[in-house]
Design an enzyme around this catalytic site. Structure first.
Site, short mmCIF file in Angstrom:
data_model
loop_
_atom_site.label_atom_id
_atom_site.label_comp_id
_atom_site.label_asym_id
_atom_site.label_seq_id
_atom_site.Cartn_x
_atom_site.Cartn_y
_atom_site.Cartn_z
N HIS A 133 2.46 14.79 60.90
CA HIS A 133 4.25 13.45 60.27
C HIS A 133 4.42 12.84 61.12
CE1 HIS A 133 6.29 11.19 57.38
NE2 HIS A 133 7.19 11.32 58.07
N LYS A 148 9.10 3.62 61.61
CA LYS A 148 7.22 3.62 61.39
C LYS A 148 6.14 2.55 60.72
CE LYS A 148 7.37 8.11 60.77
NZ LYS A 148 8.60 8.39 60.22
N ASP A 171 1.13 8.32 57.55
CA ASP A 171 2.29 9.58 56.88
C ASP A 171 1.42 10.85 57.28
OD1 ASP A 171 4.49 10.71 55.29
OD2 ASP A 171 2.79 11.04 53.66
N ARG A 217 15.22 3.60 83.30
CA ARG A 217 14.98 1.74 83.05
C ARG A 217 14.15 1.16 84.12
NH1 ARG A 217 20.34 -0.82 82.30
NH2 ARG A 217 19.22 -2.78 82.81
#
Length: 316
Positions: free
Chosen positions: A142, A163, A181, A246
């Protein structure tokens, strides 16, 4: 993961527009389950050790020229020895003439006999390539698969995290949608290739708007049928208490069907330009393939500067 895949012999006949000289008794049901093919030159001299009858058998000019040196009775014996095995089919390349003894033994044992216009090398290469794709193990994930700057990016995350909206923005920037999907992933060797199920190919769902046809909206330049998967990006909701890298020194990977793929986790919060972040991630990932790691270079520069400053302080 679906590994029990097969291809019908009749599908290959249709795919490569082959001539059916003799239909075997199992022509309509015979299947191929392995990607290898075989040229039965050794079998024609009686060597059947390590012979795998499940392979598609192919003979060409070399085998035909060799068999012409035998009498009709000797050829009949050699073809009978081959057709005693339950081979899926025997393919004759270059549209070469069929020995009467070959057709006779094929009919006697109920084996499929085919002919193609291609040379043995051409037909072998095309068939192996086709079987490698058709028989490759498949899983469905998915997510959303997009082609960004020529790199395949699999975007994963919880439902509703953004998404598809990110995919729309990427398409508007000139990139291409592969699947939304449901993403079908095939492993061919050490490469993962993603595509969309035929039923939902080129469609994308956006909450509040519904399902849209990307090909009709953006043209052929907005879609792509398949792509190699080069990067996996995991979207997750921003967590204030969680530490996020970071500098980018941590190089995580995920395993898909045993193949390691670079993995980036992108925290999602209001105001973040996710499409721009994905583009940047792809460019950075491609640089790493060529041995350029900006994060390491940055840390090395900082370390070098600190060492230089420390040396100056020491010399004062």
């Amino acid at each position: 993961m679906n590994t029990n895949r097969s291809v019908r012999v009749k599908d290959i006949v249709e795919k490569f527009q082959m001539e059916v000289i003799n239909k075997g008794t199992d022509y309509d049901t015979e299947i191929l389950t392995i990607t290898d093919v075989n040229r039965p030159g050794l079998q024609f001299i009686g060597f059947f050790d390590y012979f795998d009858p499940r392979r598609l058998q192919i003979i060409g000019k070399s085998e035909v020229t060799f068999l012409r040196g035998y009498s009709a009775e000797e050829r009949r014996k050699r073809f009978e020895d081959l057709f005693c095995y339950e081979i899926p089919a025997l393919v004759i390349s270059r549209n070469l003439d069929v020995f009467p003894e070959c057709l006779e033994m094929a009919q006697k044992h109920g084996r499929t006999l085919l002919r193609t216009k291609y040379t043995s090398v051409e037909f072998t290469a095309m068939t192996i390539d086709y079987l490698n794709h058709a028989l490759a193990p498949v899983i469905t994930r998915h997510g959303v698969l997009v082609d960004v700057y020529g790199e395949g990016v699999l975007i994963l995350g919880d439902s509703g995290i953004g998404k598809s909206e990110t995919a729309i923005e990427l398409i508007k920037r000139g990139h291409r949608l592969v699947a939304d999907d449901a993403v079908e992933i095939r492993r061919i060797g050490d490469t993962l290739t993603g595509t969309a199920p035929e039923l939902i190919r080129h469609y994308l769902e956006v909450r509040g708007i519904g399902v849209v046809d990307i090909q009709k909206l953006f043209g052929m330049s907005g879609v792509k049928s398949a792509t190699q998967i080069d990067l996996v990006i995991q979207f997750e909701r921003w967590q204030d208490e969680k530490f996020y890298d970071r500098l980018g020194l941590d190089e995580a990977h995920t395993q898909i069907m045993g193949v390691p793929i670079p993995l980036l986790t992108i925290p999602v919060s209001a105001g973040r330009n996710l499409a721009g972040i994905v583009e940047l991630a792809v460019m950075n990932n491609r640089q790493k393939k060529y041995g350029i790691n900006s994060a390491r270079e940055f840390v090395e520069q900082i370390d070098s500067h600190i060492d230089h400053q420390a040396a100056q302080e020491k010399n004062r």
